[in-house]
Design a protein around this motif. Structure first.
Motif, PDB file in Angstrom:
ATOM      1  N   ASP A 154       0.837  -1.206   0.000  1.00 37.96           N
ATOM      2  CA  ASP A 154       0.000   0.000   0.000  1.00 37.96           C
ATOM      3  C   ASP A 154       0.875   1.262   0.000  1.00 37.96           C
ATOM      4  O   ASP A 154       2.045   1.223   0.378  1.00 37.96           O
ATOM      5  N   PHE A 155       0.294   2.370  -0.447  1.00 36.66           N
ATOM      6  CA  PHE A 155       0.973   3.668  -0.442  1.00 36.66           C
ATOM      7  C   PHE A 155       0.040   4.631   0.283  1.00 36.66           C
ATOM      8  O   PHE A 155      -0.965   5.070  -0.267  1.00 36.66           O
ATOM      9  N   VAL A 156       0.342   4.913   1.543  1.00 40.45           N
ATOM     10  CA  VAL A 156      -0.562   5.662   2.414  1.00 40.45           C
ATOM     11  C   VAL A 156       0.076   6.978   2.842  1.00 40.45           C
ATOM     12  O   VAL A 156       1.244   6.995   3.250  1.00 40.45           O
ATOM     13  N   ALA A 157      -0.698   8.049   2.752  1.00 38.74           N
ATOM     14  CA  ALA A 157      -0.254   9.334   3.296  1.00 38.74           C
ATOM     15  C   ALA A 157      -0.916   9.557   4.644  1.00 38.74           C
ATOM     16  O   ALA A 157      -2.106   9.280   4.809  1.00 38.74           O
ATOM     17  N   ILE A 158      -0.150  10.047   5.603  1.00 37.41           N
ATOM     18  CA  ILE A 158      -0.699  10.453   6.900  1.00 37.41           C
ATOM     19  C   ILE A 158      -0.582  11.962   6.969  1.00 37.41           C
ATOM     20  O   ILE A 158       0.505  12.523   6.844  1.00 37.41           O
ATOM     21  N   HIS A 184       5.986   2.102  -5.116  1.00 35.64           N
ATOM     22  CA  HIS A 184       4.681   1.504  -4.836  1.00 35.64           C
ATOM     23  C   HIS A 184       4.313   0.511  -5.941  1.00 35.64           C
ATOM     24  O   HIS A 184       3.902  -0.619  -5.661  1.00 35.64           O
ATOM     25  N   SER A 185       4.477   0.915  -7.194  1.00 44.09           N
ATOM     26  CA  SER A 185       4.171   0.024  -8.318  1.00 44.09           C
ATOM     27  C   SER A 185       5.030  -1.231  -8.284  1.00 44.09           C
ATOM     28  O   SER A 185       4.599  -2.295  -8.720  1.00 44.09           O
ATOM     29  N   THR A 211       5.830  -1.155   0.330  1.00 44.99           N
ATOM     30  CA  THR A 211       4.877  -0.475   1.211  1.00 44.99           C
ATOM     31  C   THR A 211       5.472   0.882   1.576  1.00 44.99           C
ATOM     32  O   THR A 211       6.590   0.951   2.088  1.00 44.99           O
ATOM     33  N   VAL A 212       4.719   1.955   1.272  1.00 44.47           N
ATOM     34  CA  VAL A 212       5.234   3.306   1.506  1.00 44.47           C
ATOM     35  C   VAL A 212       4.272   4.078   2.399  1.00 44.47           C
ATOM     36  O   VAL A 212       3.069   4.124   2.144  1.00 44.47           O
ATOM     37  N   LEU A 213       4.815   4.673   3.458  1.00 47.82           N
ATOM     38  CA  LEU A 213       4.046   5.566   4.333  1.00 47.82           C
ATOM     39  C   LEU A 213       4.663   6.947   4.252  1.00 47.82           C
ATOM     40  O   LEU A 213       5.858   7.117   4.505  1.00 47.82           O
ATOM     41  N   LEU A 214       3.836   7.912   3.901  1.00 47.85           N
ATOM     42  CA  LEU A 214       4.312   9.270   3.654  1.00 47.85           C
ATOM     43  C   LEU A 214       3.636  10.197   4.649  1.00 47.85           C
ATOM     44  O   LEU A 214       2.407  10.282   4.697  1.00 47.85           O
ATOM     45  N   GLN A 230      -0.845  12.305  -3.792  1.00 54.52           N
ATOM     46  CA  GLN A 230      -0.092  11.397  -4.655  1.00 54.52           C
ATOM     47  C   GLN A 230      -0.146   9.955  -4.152  1.00 54.52           C
ATOM     48  O   GLN A 230       0.184   9.027  -4.877  1.00 54.52           O
ATOM     49  N   ALA A 231      -0.547   9.763  -2.893  1.00 52.99           N
ATOM     50  CA  ALA A 231      -0.629   8.415  -2.335  1.00 52.99           C
ATOM     51  C   ALA A 231      -1.925   7.747  -2.777  1.00 52.99           C
ATOM     52  O   ALA A 231      -2.806   8.378  -3.356  1.00 52.99           O
ATOM     53  N   SER A 232      -2.046   6.422  -2.515  1.00 53.14           N
ATOM     54  CA  SER A 232      -3.263   5.699  -2.892  1.00 53.14           C
ATOM     55  C   SER A 232      -4.402   6.012  -1.951  1.00 53.14           C
ATOM     56  O   SER A 232      -5.569   5.954  -2.314  1.00 53.14           O
TER      57      SER A 232
END
Ligand code: ADP
Ligand code: ADP
Length: 226
Positions: free
Chosen positions: A34-38, A190-191, A195-198, A208-210
């Motif tokens: 997943d690519f999640v922005a906080i 991400h592609s 797993t990316v947490l921004l 830009q995150a999912s």
């Protein structure tokens, strides 16, 4: 598969008689890949959450599982091992060593991991290739643009093959062109299945995150932002 799971996480800072409730019952699940922005305003608890997610600190109560491992009550020593083995950090200030080449900077996490020299070099060069800097191995940070320096720190985050890439305001120090460049790089990661947490306070960066998770007064409200 859930890569990380927070359950009812609270964090209380005590300074003398004063108690600050920085996190008040946070639940969060992030799936592998997943690519999640906080996102949240200043003082909302973003840094506190980032420190817990990054195994830099533990919750006052509640649980945190990373890659199936409960890290909620670990000692500082065990936490440091989990951090080095499983998490790749990207910071606003890049945190590169000025006296070292890009290649040496990217090798560093492998030095701490006890990886032999030739394998270190090969893996660091490969990681720099992945971020488009295969022709800048011997450059020092001051010979690179801001966007390129942040690419080096992304390569350093990748080189250990971490479970989680944790980026804390990674574009806070970049102009708009470099910002787009670095955000594009996170989308590529991400592609590729990372797993990316921004963590950011900027809505256009979070977009830009999912998906985006909002934090306010230490509580999470999940919003789906396209
Ligand atoms: P943000 O990163 O969103 O600005 P923080 O997590 O830094 O938010 O802070 C959340 C709350 O916790 C704030 O009220 C802040 O003053 C407090 N806080 C953060 N770190 C500490 C600390 N080490 N000691 C005491 N209070 C703290
Ligand atoms: P801030 O949240 O105060 O702006 P940073 O985002 O630069 O600070 O760093 C967050 C925290 O992570 C800081 O407490 C810093 O000491 C710590 N930190 C930075 N780099 C590392 C690292 N490679 N390993 C462990 N902790 C680190």
């Amino acid at each position: 598969v859930q890569n990380l799971v927070l359950r009812d996480v609270t964090k209380v800072y005590r300074t003398g008689d004063l108690e600050v409730h920085a996190l008040r019952g946070v639940d969060l699940e992030v799936a592998e890949g997943d690519f999640v922005a906080i996102m949240g305003p200043s003082g909302s608890g973003k840094s506190t959450l980032m420190h817990i997610l990054g195994c830099l600190d533990i919750p006052s109560a509640g649980t945190y599982e990373l890659g199936g491992l409960d890290v909620s009550q670990m000692t500082e020593r065990s936490l440091a091992q989990v951090r080095n083995a499983r998490i790749g950090f990207v910071f606003q200030q890049f945190n590169l060593l000025a006296s070292m080449t890009a290649l040496r900077n990217v090798e560093l996490p492998l030095v701490y991991g006890g990886v032999p020299r030739q394998e270190r070099r090969d893996r660091a060069a490969e990681a720099l290739g992945r971020v488009g800097l295969g022709d800048r191995l011997d450059h020092r940070p001051n010979q690179l643009s801001g966007g390129q320096q942040q690419r080096v720190s992304v390569a350093r985050a990748l080189v250990t093959e971490p479970d989680l890439i944790l980026a804390d305001e990674p574009t806070g120090n970049l102009d708009s062109v470099a910002t787009r460049d670095v955000l594009g790089l996170f989308q590529e990661l991400h592609s590729a299945g990372h797993t990316v947490l921004l963590i950011t306070h900027e809505a256009d960066v979070a977009a830009q995150a999912s998906r985006t998770v909002l934090i306010r007064d230490g509580r999470i409200s999940t919003g789906e932002v396209a």
